[in-house]
Scaffold this motif. Structure first.
Motif, short mmCIF file in Angstrom:
data_model
loop_
_atom_site.label_atom_id
_atom_site.label_comp_id
_atom_site.label_asym_id
_atom_site.label_seq_id
_atom_site.Cartn_x
_atom_site.Cartn_y
_atom_site.Cartn_z
N VAL A 91 2.52 26.02 1.41
CA VAL A 91 3.93 27.65 2.24
C VAL A 91 2.54 28.98 0.46
N GLY A 92 2.42 28.11 0.07
CA GLY A 92 1.40 28.53 -1.21
C GLY A 92 0.41 29.52 -0.26
N GLY A 93 -0.36 29.37 0.58
CA GLY A 93 -1.43 29.64 1.57
C GLY A 93 -0.90 31.08 1.91
N LEU A 94 0.23 30.71 2.68
CA LEU A 94 1.00 31.93 3.55
C LEU A 94 2.14 32.88 2.08
N VAL A 95 1.88 32.58 1.17
CA VAL A 95 2.98 33.81 0.55
C VAL A 95 1.61 34.65 -0.28
N PHE A 96 -0.04 34.10 -0.05
CA PHE A 96 -0.92 34.50 -0.79
C PHE A 96 -1.27 35.90 0.39
N GLY A 97 -1.20 34.89 1.38
CA GLY A 97 -1.70 36.18 3.07
C GLY A 97 -0.74 37.40 2.59
N PHE A 98 1.25 37.24 2.94
CA PHE A 98 1.62 37.75 3.20
C PHE A 98 0.96 39.02 1.76
N VAL A 99 0.92 39.09 0.74
CA VAL A 99 1.16 40.04 -0.56
C VAL A 99 -0.34 40.45 -0.56
#
Length: 358
Positions: free
Chosen positions: A275-283
């Motif tokens: 989840v943290g990695g996906l949020v990083f990529g989204f932002v």
């Protein structure tokens, strides 16, 4: 426009300078609560708190001082949206009405006070998701205690705020932040572009709610997400059509990524890390390419809603595709209607000789 130029426009990516900084902040804020709760065997509560922590995605281009002053207002909006979603989630008619109001109000505020991306997207997502989670099981909901939901979302909101503001306690961070431009005031602006965008959004929101009602969709929030993400940024029709394509393709790619979780669904700290990695990529991508951003935020949203449950993930994926298609069709109808109206307007104002072929 040729197919090659369209393809280049879809995948064009020009990363903003320093985009990794807000991306890192977002990853820490959103993954933090699930990590802490996972340590105590309550990961599902941490994932709910992550919805509140999504306030960290707002005003990411501003100084920490400015965000410290303005994010509480957005935080209140998150909580109000959550309470509205919970209060109306047990009835389809009231839920549809409430979600339309949340979408219209947050779209208006986002446009007139220059909140910027992601705008009304996450208040709508939070309101819709929390409404579904607290709705009675007999009506297809999760039957979760509303007070518990409000408490953990509020905790997530506080976590997101602290991640942004706490570094100001360090002298070096304060000194660097002081060099950045900051304005603590909310500036109201109601220009012609805002009027056009808001008019389209309002019409599209009404159509989306009507379409959801006719199809019996209890998850209108997902439909509205597609509509808002396509129409909320600017009034240019070509860019609107491009974003529509990016939205549909990005979501489809995101669902394909989520299919991996059907073979292996992460659990515990592995889920937190994903989840943290996906949020990083989204932002990191949100200001440069909507398709790539949605490709990453889609599986993130699915994982948060599913809470690590394979059956819920399977159900979420199928409904996500249907809702996105419905929202994309609604946005396409609105954009097409605007284009037709403009062409009629041009013909109506054409010189008399020109209309007669002179």
């Amino acid at each position: 426009m040729s197919a090659a130029r369209i393809a280049r426009a879809l995948v064009h990516f020009a990363p903003a300078s320093g985009a990794w900084v807000p991306a890192t902040q977002a990853a820490i804020a959103v993954a933090g609560p699930p990590a802490v709760f996972a340590a105590y065997g309550q990961l599902h509560l941490g994932l709910l708190a992550a919805f509140g922590a999504l306030i960290v995605l707002y005003l990411s281009g501003q100084s920490r001082r400015e965000r410290a002053a303005k994010l509480p207002v957005i935080a209140v909006g998150f909580l109000v949206g959550t309470i509205i979603g919970i209060s109306t989630g047990s009835s389809l008619p009231t839920s549809l009405l409430a979600m339309s109001i949340v979408a219209v109000v947050f779209s208006y505020v986002s446009l007139t006070f220059n909140v910027g991306p992601p705008g009304a997207i996450f208040p709508v997502l939070t309101a819709g998701s929390m409404g579904q989670l607290t709705a009675p099981v007999s009506m297809g909901g999760g039957g979760v205690d509303p007070l518990l939901i409000i408490s953990v979302v509020a905790l997530g909101v506080v976590t997101g705020y602290v991640v942004i503001v706490a570094p100001l306690a360090l002298p070096r961070v304060r000194a660097d932040d002081a060099k950045l431009r900051h304005d603590y005031r909310w500036t109201y602006s109601w220009g012609s572009d805002s009027v056009r965008i808001f008019a389209r959004l309002t019409v599209a929101i009404v159509l989306a709610v009507l379409a959801s009602a006719s199809l019996g969709l209890h998850h209108v929030g997902w439909v509205l997400l597609a509509v808002i993400s396509i129409l909320q940024k600017d009034s240019d029709l070509h860019l609107g059509a491009l974003r529509m394509a990016q939205r549909l393709i990005g979501t489809a790619l995101g669902v394909c990524i989520a299919l991996v979780f059907m073979l292996w669904i992460p659990e515990g700290f592995a889920l937190v890390a994903v989840v943290g990695g996906l949020v990083f990529g989204f932002v990191f991508f949100i200001r440069s390419n909507l398709m790539f951003a949605l490709m990453l935020v889609t599986p993130m949203a699915l994982l948060l809603v599913a809470g690590g449950s394979r059956p819920l993930l399977e159900a979420s994926m199928s409904t996500r595709i249907i809702d996105t298609v419905v929202g994309g069709v609604v946005a396409a109808v609105v954009l097409y209607a605007v284009g037709v109206t403009r062409r009629w307007g041009v013909r109506g104002y054409a010189p008399r000789g020109a209309s007669e072929g002179v």
